[in-house]
Design a protein around this motif. Structure first.
Motif, PDB file in Angstrom:
ATOM      1  N   PRO B  14       0.831  -1.217   0.000  1.00  0.00           N
ATOM      2  CA  PRO B  14       0.000   0.000   0.000  1.00  0.00           C
ATOM      3  C   PRO B  14       0.856   1.253   0.000  1.00  0.00           C
ATOM      4  N   VAL B  15       0.307   2.319  -0.532  1.00  0.00           N
ATOM      5  CA  VAL B  15       0.982   3.616  -0.491  1.00  0.00           C
ATOM      6  C   VAL B  15       1.306   3.976   0.960  1.00  0.00           C
ATOM      7  N   GLY B  16       2.513   4.495   1.155  1.00  0.00           N
ATOM      8  CA  GLY B  16       2.931   4.908   2.490  1.00  0.00           C
ATOM      9  C   GLY B  16       3.608   3.823   3.304  1.00  0.00           C
ATOM     10  N   SER B  17       3.618   2.611   2.811  1.00  0.00           N
ATOM     11  CA  SER B  17       4.265   1.515   3.547  1.00  0.00           C
ATOM     12  C   SER B  17       5.757   1.483   3.222  1.00  0.00           C
ATOM     13  N   PRO B  18       6.547   0.840   4.074  1.00  0.00           N
ATOM     14  CA  PRO B  18       7.987   0.739   3.790  1.00  0.00           C
ATOM     15  C   PRO B  18       8.285  -0.374   2.797  1.00  0.00           C
ATOM     16  N   LEU B  19       9.525  -0.335   2.300  1.00  0.00           N
ATOM     17  CA  LEU B  19       9.951  -1.322   1.315  1.00  0.00           C
ATOM     18  C   LEU B  19      11.365  -1.798   1.634  1.00  0.00           C
ATOM     19  N   SER B  20      11.602  -3.078   1.451  1.00  0.00           N
ATOM     20  CA  SER B  20      12.953  -3.608   1.539  1.00  0.00           C
ATOM     21  C   SER B  20      13.092  -4.737   0.532  1.00  0.00           C
ATOM     22  N   LEU B  21      13.941  -4.535  -0.460  1.00  0.00           N
ATOM     23  CA  LEU B  21      14.246  -5.567  -1.453  1.00  0.00           C
ATOM     24  C   LEU B  21      15.699  -5.967  -1.272  1.00  0.00           C
ATOM     25  N   GLU B  22      15.940  -7.276  -1.311  1.00  0.00           N
ATOM     26  CA  GLU B  22      17.283  -7.756  -1.048  1.00  0.00           C
ATOM     27  C   GLU B  22      17.857  -8.500  -2.248  1.00  0.00           C
ATOM     28  N   CYS B  23      19.137  -8.346  -2.417  1.00  0.00           N
ATOM     29  CA  CYS B  23      19.860  -8.984  -3.511  1.00  0.00           C
ATOM     30  C   CYS B  23      21.166  -9.526  -2.956  1.00  0.00           C
ATOM     31  N   THR B  24      21.475 -10.779  -3.263  1.00  0.00           N
ATOM     32  CA  THR B  24      22.759 -11.335  -2.844  1.00  0.00           C
ATOM     33  C   THR B  24      23.427 -12.024  -4.025  1.00  0.00           C
ATOM     34  N   VAL B  25      24.728 -11.969  -4.029  1.00  0.00           N
ATOM     35  CA  VAL B  25      25.524 -12.568  -5.096  1.00  0.00           C
ATOM     36  C   VAL B  25      26.383 -13.663  -4.502  1.00  0.00           C
ATOM     37  N   GLU B  26      26.502 -14.771  -5.219  1.00  0.00           N
ATOM     38  CA  GLU B  26      27.350 -15.875  -4.778  1.00  0.00           C
ATOM     39  C   GLU B  26      28.409 -16.169  -5.829  1.00  0.00           C
ATOM     40  N   GLY B  27      29.539 -16.635  -5.386  1.00  0.00           N
ATOM     41  CA  GLY B  27      30.561 -17.101  -6.315  1.00  0.00           C
ATOM     42  C   GLY B  27      31.507 -16.036  -6.820  1.00  0.00           C
ATOM     43  N   THR B  28      31.464 -14.868  -6.203  1.00  0.00           N
ATOM     44  CA  THR B  28      32.381 -13.805  -6.587  1.00  0.00           C
ATOM     45  C   THR B  28      32.602 -12.902  -5.386  1.00  0.00           C
ATOM     46  N   SER B  29      33.685 -12.171  -5.416  1.00  0.00           N
ATOM     47  CA  SER B  29      33.921 -11.248  -4.314  1.00  0.00           C
ATOM     48  C   SER B  29      34.143  -9.842  -4.863  1.00  0.00           C
ATOM     49  N   ASN B  30      33.749  -8.871  -4.060  1.00  0.00           N
ATOM     50  CA  ASN B  30      33.894  -7.462  -4.404  1.00  0.00           C
ATOM     51  C   ASN B  30      33.298  -7.102  -5.764  1.00  0.00           C
ATOM     52  N   PRO B  31      32.079  -7.554  -6.032  1.00  0.00           N
ATOM     53  CA  PRO B  31      31.480  -7.188  -7.322  1.00  0.00           C
ATOM     54  C   PRO B  31      30.951  -5.761  -7.289  1.00  0.00           C
ATOM     55  N   ASN B  32      30.837  -5.139  -8.445  1.00  0.00           N
ATOM     56  CA  ASN B  32      30.036  -3.924  -8.555  1.00  0.00           C
ATOM     57  C   ASN B  32      28.575  -4.363  -8.542  1.00  0.00           C
ATOM     58  N   LEU B  33      27.754  -3.652  -7.796  1.00  0.00           N
ATOM     59  CA  LEU B  33      26.334  -4.000  -7.699  1.00  0.00           C
ATOM     60  C   LEU B  33      25.479  -2.828  -8.128  1.00  0.00           C
ATOM     61  N   TYR B  34      24.343  -3.124  -8.721  1.00  0.00           N
ATOM     62  CA  TYR B  34      23.475  -2.097  -9.292  1.00  0.00           C
ATOM     63  C   TYR B  34      22.013  -2.403  -8.987  1.00  0.00           C
ATOM     64  N   TRP B  35      21.239  -1.328  -8.829  1.00  0.00           N
ATOM     65  CA  TRP B  35      19.778  -1.436  -8.802  1.00  0.00           C
ATOM     66  C   TRP B  35      19.228  -0.642  -9.987  1.00  0.00           C
ATOM     67  N   TYR B  36      18.380  -1.311 -10.768  1.00  0.00           N
ATOM     68  CA  TYR B  36      17.687  -0.667 -11.878  1.00  0.00           C
ATOM     69  C   TYR B  36      16.187  -0.773 -11.639  1.00  0.00           C
ATOM     70  N   ARG B  37      15.462   0.163 -12.225  1.00  0.00           N
ATOM     71  CA  ARG B  37      13.994   0.084 -12.223  1.00  0.00           C
ATOM     72  C   ARG B  37      13.516   0.175 -13.668  1.00  0.00           C
ATOM     73  N   GLN B  38      12.479  -0.601 -13.924  1.00  0.00           N
ATOM     74  CA  GLN B  38      11.890  -0.606 -15.255  1.00  0.00           C
ATOM     75  C   GLN B  38      10.387  -0.418 -15.121  1.00  0.00           C
ATOM     76  N   ALA B  39       9.884   0.701 -15.624  1.00  0.00           N
ATOM     77  CA  ALA B  39       8.440   0.908 -15.661  1.00  0.00           C
ATOM     78  C   ALA B  39       7.872   0.039 -16.775  1.00  0.00           C
ATOM     79  N   ALA B  40       6.594  -0.231 -16.704  1.00  0.00           N
ATOM     80  CA  ALA B  40       5.942  -1.127 -17.666  1.00  0.00           C
ATOM     81  C   ALA B  40       6.188  -0.655 -19.096  1.00  0.00           C
ATOM     82  N   GLY B  41       6.756  -1.547 -19.910  1.00  0.00           N
ATOM     83  CA  GLY B  41       6.988  -1.237 -21.318  1.00  0.00           C
ATOM     84  C   GLY B  41       8.084  -0.219 -21.577  1.00  0.00           C
ATOM     85  N   ARG B  42       8.897   0.030 -20.574  1.00  0.00           N
ATOM     86  CA  ARG B  42       9.913   1.065 -20.726  1.00  0.00           C
ATOM     87  C   ARG B  42      11.315   0.480 -20.578  1.00  0.00           C
ATOM     88  N   GLY B  43      12.311   1.362 -20.611  1.00  0.00           N
ATOM     89  CA  GLY B  43      13.697   0.937 -20.518  1.00  0.00           C
ATOM     90  C   GLY B  43      14.168   0.800 -19.089  1.00  0.00           C
TER      91      GLY B  43
END
Lengths: 112, 109
Positions: B14-43
Motif C-alpha cells: 500500500p501507499v505509504g508503507s515501507p519497502l525492503s528488497l534484497e539482492c545477494t551474489v554468490e561465487g564472486t567477491s567485491n562485485p560492482n552492484l546495481y539497482w535498476y527500475r523498469q516501468a511497464a513497457g519502458r527501458g
C-alpha cells in the motif's frame, strides 16, 4: 545520454531478418547487447570492444562503429525464441568504477 | 559459477508503507552492484550502484535508498512508498558485463 535505438518495435515472420540500430551521443568504447523476454530479466548476449568489431552468437551478430558511435544487431532467419525486447548498453566510467547506461529498447515480435 | 538471488519475486504494497528488497551474489567477491527500475513497457533506469561495502552512489534523487551492509548483499529501501514507485526492480552485478537477478515486480496500491 541514453542511447537511442531504432526501430522502436518490429514484427517479423519466422525466417525473416531484422536489424536493430543503437546510436549514442557520447563516445563509445564498448557496446553491450541484451535481450529481455516478457516478464523476465535482461540476458546478456554479447559485448563489442573495438571499433569496427563484429561478433556473432548463433544467428545473431552485431557490429560496432566506434567513429560513428553506433552499433547494429543483426538477427538472421529469426526464430520464435528471438521475440523480446533488445537493449544496447554502454559502460560509463565514473568515480573509479563504471555504470551501465541502457538504450531505449527495441521490441521484437516473431510470428509463426 | 556466479549466481545472483533477488527476492521477493512479486510484491504488492500500500501507499505509504515501507519497502525492503534484497539482492545477494554468490561465487564472486567485491562485485560492482546495481539497482535498476523498469516501468511497464519502458527501458532500464539506473537507480544506485555500489563498488564496495557502505559505498553507494545515487543516480536519481527520489523516494528510495540503497545500502550494502556486506560485500555480496545489496538492499533497496523506502520509508514510504508512492504510487510512482511501482515497477520491475532489477539487481545486477558486474566484473565486466552486467548480469541480472530475476527481478521484483512491485505494485504500489
Amino acid at each position: 545520454q541514453q542511447p537511442v535505438q531504432s526501430p522502436q518495435a518490429v514484427i517479423l515472420r519466422e525466417g525473416e531478418d531484422a536489424v536493430i540500430n543503437c546510436s549514442s551521443s557520447k563516445a563509445l568504447y564498448s557496446v553491450h547487447w541484451y535481450r529481455q523476454k516478457h516478464g523476465e530479466a535482461p540476458v546478456f548476449l554479447m559485448i563489442l570492444l573495438k571499433g569496427g568489431e563484429q561478433k556473432g552468437h548463433e544467428k545473431i551478430s552485431a557490429s560496432f562503429n566506434e567513429k560513428k558511435q553506433q552499433s547494429s544487431l543483426y538477427l538472421t532467419a529469426s526464430q520464435l525464441s528471438y521475440s523480446g525486447t533488445y537493449f544496447c548498453a554502454y559502460r560509463e566510467v565514473t568515480s573509479g568504477t563504471y555504470k551501465y547506461i541502457f538504450g531505449t529498447g527495441t521490441r521484437l515480435k516473431v510470428l509463426a | 559459477s556466479q549466481t545472483i538471488h533477488q527476492w521477493p519475486a512479486t510484491l504488492v504494497q500500500p501507499v505509504g508503507s515501507p519497502l525492503s528488497l534484497e539482492c545477494t551474489v554468490e561465487g564472486t567477491s567485491n562485485p560492482n552492484l546495481y539497482w535498476y527500475r523498469q516501468a511497464a513497457g519502458r527501458g532500464l533506469q539506473l537507480l544506485f550502484y555500489s563498488v564496495g561495502i557502505g559505498q553507494i552512489s545515487s543516480e536519481v534523487p527520489q523516494n528510495l535508498s540503497a545500502s550494502r551492509p556486506q560485500d555480496r548483499q545489496f538492499i533497496l529501501s523506502s520509508k514510504k512508498l508512492l504510487l510512482s514507485d511501482s515497477g520491475f526492480y532489477l539487481c545486477a552485478w558486474s566484473t565486466g558485463e552486467a548480469f541480472f537477478g530475476q527481478g521484483t515486480r512491485l505494485t504500489v496500491v
